[in-house]
Design a protein around this motif. Structure first.
Motif, PDB file in Angstrom:
ATOM      1  N   ASP A 204       2.034  -7.414  -5.924  1.00 36.18           N
ATOM      2  CA  ASP A 204       1.470  -7.021  -6.799  1.00 36.18           C
ATOM      3  C   ASP A 204       1.180  -5.106  -6.830  1.00 36.18           C
ATOM      4  N   ARG A 205       0.482  -5.141  -6.355  1.00 35.00           N
ATOM      5  CA  ARG A 205       0.437  -3.212  -5.993  1.00 35.00           C
ATOM      6  C   ARG A 205       1.242  -2.088  -5.579  1.00 35.00           C
ATOM      7  N   LEU A 206       2.470  -2.650  -5.152  1.00 33.62           N
ATOM      8  CA  LEU A 206       3.468  -2.432  -3.984  1.00 33.62           C
ATOM      9  C   LEU A 206       3.009  -2.072  -2.986  1.00 33.62           C
ATOM     10  N   ASN A 207       2.456  -2.744  -2.752  1.00 35.53           N
ATOM     11  CA  ASN A 207       1.852  -3.040  -1.263  1.00 35.53           C
ATOM     12  C   ASN A 207       0.531  -1.976  -0.775  1.00 35.53           C
ATOM     13  N   ALA A 208       0.650  -1.488  -1.422  1.00 31.16           N
ATOM     14  CA  ALA A 208      -0.636  -0.036  -1.259  1.00 31.16           C
ATOM     15  C   ALA A 208      -1.992  -0.557  -0.491  1.00 31.16           C
ATOM     16  N   MET A 209      -2.152   0.680   0.202  1.00 33.46           N
ATOM     17  CA  MET A 209      -3.093   0.529   1.329  1.00 33.46           C
ATOM     18  C   MET A 209      -5.046   0.639   0.892  1.00 33.46           C
ATOM     19  N   ASN A 210      -5.506  -0.533   0.337  1.00 34.34           N
ATOM     20  CA  ASN A 210      -7.355  -0.212   0.409  1.00 34.34           C
ATOM     21  C   ASN A 210      -7.673  -0.813   1.880  1.00 34.34           C
TER      22      ASN A 210
ATOM     23  N   GLY B 187       1.273   3.399  -0.434  1.00 38.33           N
ATOM     24  CA  GLY B 187       0.711   4.783   0.130  1.00 38.33           C
ATOM     25  C   GLY B 187      -0.959   4.074  -0.050  1.00 38.33           C
ATOM     26  N   ALA B 188      -1.929   4.293  -0.221  1.00 40.48           N
ATOM     27  CA  ALA B 188      -3.280   4.532   0.121  1.00 40.48           C
ATOM     28  C   ALA B 188      -3.587   3.900  -1.374  1.00 40.48           C
ATOM     29  N   ASP B 189      -4.489   3.254  -1.504  1.00 40.80           N
ATOM     30  CA  ASP B 189      -5.075   2.689  -3.091  1.00 40.80           C
ATOM     31  C   ASP B 189      -5.748   3.557  -3.443  1.00 40.80           C
ATOM     32  N   ILE B 190      -4.753   4.741  -4.449  1.00 36.97           N
ATOM     33  CA  ILE B 190      -5.302   5.855  -5.597  1.00 36.97           C
ATOM     34  C   ILE B 190      -6.469   4.665  -6.349  1.00 36.97           C
ATOM     35  N   GLY B 191      -6.618   3.949  -7.041  1.00 35.37           N
ATOM     36  CA  GLY B 191      -7.932   3.561  -8.061  1.00 35.37           C
ATOM     37  C   GLY B 191      -9.024   3.155  -6.742  1.00 35.37           C
ATOM     38  N   TYR B 192      -8.440   2.890  -6.217  1.00 33.23           N
ATOM     39  CA  TYR B 192     -10.145   3.156  -5.050  1.00 33.23           C
ATOM     40  C   TYR B 192     -10.172   4.396  -4.648  1.00 33.23           C
ATOM     41  N   MET B 193      -9.348   4.644  -4.013  1.00 27.92           N
ATOM     42  CA  MET B 193      -9.730   6.415  -3.595  1.00 27.92           C
ATOM     43  C   MET B 193     -10.415   7.625  -4.722  1.00 27.92           C
TER      44      MET B 193
ATOM     45  N   ILE C 114      11.881  -0.124   6.120  1.00 28.98           N
ATOM     46  CA  ILE C 114      11.066   0.607   4.856  1.00 28.98           C
ATOM     47  C   ILE C 114      12.718  -0.060   3.825  1.00 28.98           C
ATOM     48  N   ASN C 115      12.308  -1.057   2.930  1.00 28.41           N
ATOM     49  CA  ASN C 115      12.973  -1.747   1.581  1.00 28.41           C
ATOM     50  C   ASN C 115      12.154  -1.161   1.237  1.00 28.41           C
ATOM     51  N   GLY C 116      12.294  -0.253   0.513  1.00 27.79           N
ATOM     52  CA  GLY C 116      11.606  -0.045  -0.845  1.00 27.79           C
ATOM     53  C   GLY C 116      10.494   1.490  -0.826  1.00 27.79           C
ATOM     54  N   TYR C 117       9.477   1.524  -1.858  1.00 34.50           N
ATOM     55  CA  TYR C 117       8.961   2.754  -1.936  1.00 34.50           C
ATOM     56  C   TYR C 117       8.124   3.416  -0.280  1.00 34.50           C
ATOM     57  N   ALA C 118       7.373   4.246  -0.047  1.00 32.10           N
ATOM     58  CA  ALA C 118       7.381   4.839   0.645  1.00 32.10           C
ATOM     59  C   ALA C 118       6.874   5.752   0.750  1.00 32.10           C
ATOM     60  N   PHE C 119       5.464   6.059   0.138  1.00 34.85           N
ATOM     61  CA  PHE C 119       5.081   6.632  -0.726  1.00 34.85           C
ATOM     62  C   PHE C 119       2.975   7.437   0.227  1.00 34.85           C
ATOM     63  N   GLY C 120       3.009   8.909   0.165  1.00 33.10           N
ATOM     64  CA  GLY C 120       1.577   8.849   0.733  1.00 33.10           C
ATOM     65  C   GLY C 120       1.358   8.085   2.235  1.00 33.10           C
ATOM     66  N   GLY C 121       0.349   7.703   2.299  1.00 35.67           N
ATOM     67  CA  GLY C 121       0.204   6.874   2.794  1.00 35.67           C
ATOM     68  C   GLY C 121       0.677   5.303   4.233  1.00 35.67           C
ATOM     69  N   GLY C 122       1.637   5.306   2.962  1.00 44.28           N
ATOM     70  CA  GLY C 122       3.438   4.662   3.575  1.00 44.28           C
ATOM     71  C   GLY C 122       4.174   5.346   4.564  1.00 44.28           C
ATOM     72  N   CYS C 123       4.324   6.559   4.035  1.00 41.77           N
ATOM     73  CA  CYS C 123       4.791   7.261   4.520  1.00 41.77           C
ATOM     74  C   CYS C 123       4.862   7.668   6.165  1.00 41.77           C
TER      75      CYS C 123
ATOM     76  N   GLY D 217      -3.919  15.849  -6.441  1.00 43.44           N
ATOM     77  CA  GLY D 217      -5.816  16.544  -5.930  1.00 43.44           C
ATOM     78  C   GLY D 217      -5.649  16.774  -4.194  1.00 43.44           C
ATOM     79  N   ILE D 218      -4.657  15.631  -3.391  1.00 39.73           N
ATOM     80  CA  ILE D 218      -5.297  16.039  -2.487  1.00 39.73           C
ATOM     81  C   ILE D 218      -4.085  16.731  -1.269  1.00 39.73           C
ATOM     82  N   VAL D 219      -4.058  16.070   0.327  1.00 40.14           N
ATOM     83  CA  VAL D 219      -2.828  16.595   1.125  1.00 40.14           C
ATOM     84  C   VAL D 219      -2.902  15.057   1.933  1.00 40.14           C
ATOM     85  N   PRO D 220      -1.872  14.726   2.544  1.00 35.96           N
ATOM     86  CA  PRO D 220      -1.714  14.012   3.690  1.00 35.96           C
ATOM     87  C   PRO D 220      -2.917  13.788   4.540  1.00 35.96           C
ATOM     88  N   GLY D 221      -3.677  12.048   4.381  1.00 42.22           N
ATOM     89  CA  GLY D 221      -4.733  12.298   5.625  1.00 42.22           C
ATOM     90  C   GLY D 221      -4.840  11.598   6.702  1.00 42.22           C
TER      91      GLY D 221
END
Length: 258
Positions: free
Chosen positions: A24-30, A65-71, A104-113, A138-142
């Motif tokens: 439901d959150r595209l597997n974003a990482m919190n 990616g990482a959870d942008i709502g959290y970040m 890699i079955n779909g989107y792999a952006f930011g932290g997911g990549c 406004g950031i870089v890969p972390g």
């Protein structure tokens, strides 16, 4: 198996499969999901897995990616802690004592990549899209992207991907060396399962030794580079562009950077 609402670990015939389960959150990482993934990696190692598969639940995303709502409202100190946790997970993947395959079955952006970059092998569905997209927040890969990406695709391509935040489809990713194989979406699971079974049938100690030796090629320089990346990434939190980039993402609008 780990008790987690967001990570599933299955071990069968020497193959461990780790599934990030937040479709439901595209597997974003919190923080919770990263922590559970770290614990699951330790459990897979304790289970003596001879091969490991990392993938995402659902049809749309590997890890978006990482959870942008959290970040978006993190302080510099909080961002540093989050970067440390992300690095711990990526490092645990990279040093896992058996080959790790990213399915890699779909989107792999930011932290997911970045998690995919930490794996030994990457197989993409033809529907997959990959990218280090942090610049538009406004950031870089972390979580290791500034260091691992260039070692995989070369300096010029890595700079283009990071500077422009470009999203590339599976075929382009294959041509630039970002993924090793591209297969039909409905064949991905079977294809990766066969690879993992083949690896699990190899001599485990020899595979572990081979992985250690291959990792050693970059070990000393990469350690310093990863440390620098963590400090740089967290220092961007609290800047106008980080706040604006993440707010615009959460609010589904175009950002207005300084």
């Amino acid at each position: 198996m780990p008790e987690s609402d967001t990570i599933r670990l299955d071990v069968e015939d020497g193959v461990a499969t780790l599934t990030v389960d937040r479709p439901d959150r595209l597997n974003a990482m919190n923080v919770e999901t990263l922590t559970s993934l770290k614990e699951a990696l330790a459990e897979a190692e304790a289970a003596d897995a001879h091969a490991l598969v990392l993938t995402g639940a659902g049809e749309d995303a590997f890890v978006a990616g990482a959870d942008i709502g959290y970040m978006q409202d993190l302080s510099t100190a909080e961002a540093q802690a989050y970067a440390e946790l992300g690095h711990e997970v990526a490092d645990a993947i990279e040093t896992f004592p058996a080959p790790v395959i990213a399915a890699i079955n779909g989107y792999a952006f930011g932290g997911g990549c970045e998690l995919a970059l930490a794996c030994d092998l990457r197989v993409a569905s033809e529907d997959a899209v990959l990218g280090q997209t942090e610049i538009d927040l406004g950031i870089v890969p972390g979580w290791g992207g500034t260091q691992r990406l260039s070692r995989l695709v070369g300096d010029e391509l890595a700079r283009r991907l990071v500077f422009f935040g470009e999203r590339v489809d599976a075929q382009d990713a294959h041509e630039m060396g970002l993924v090793g194989d591209v297969v039909a979406h409905d064949q991905l699971d079977d294809y990766v399962a066969e690879m993992a079974d083949d690896l699990a049938a190899k001599p485990a100690f020899a595979l572990e030794a081979a992985k250690e030796a291959l990792n050693q090629v970059h070990e000393s320089d990469q350690t310093a580079g990863l440390r620098y990346e963590r400090r740089l990434w967290s220092s961007l939190f609290g800047t106008h562009d980080q706040r604006e980039g993440m707010a615009a993402f959460v609010e589904d609008r175009e950002p207005e950077f300084e």
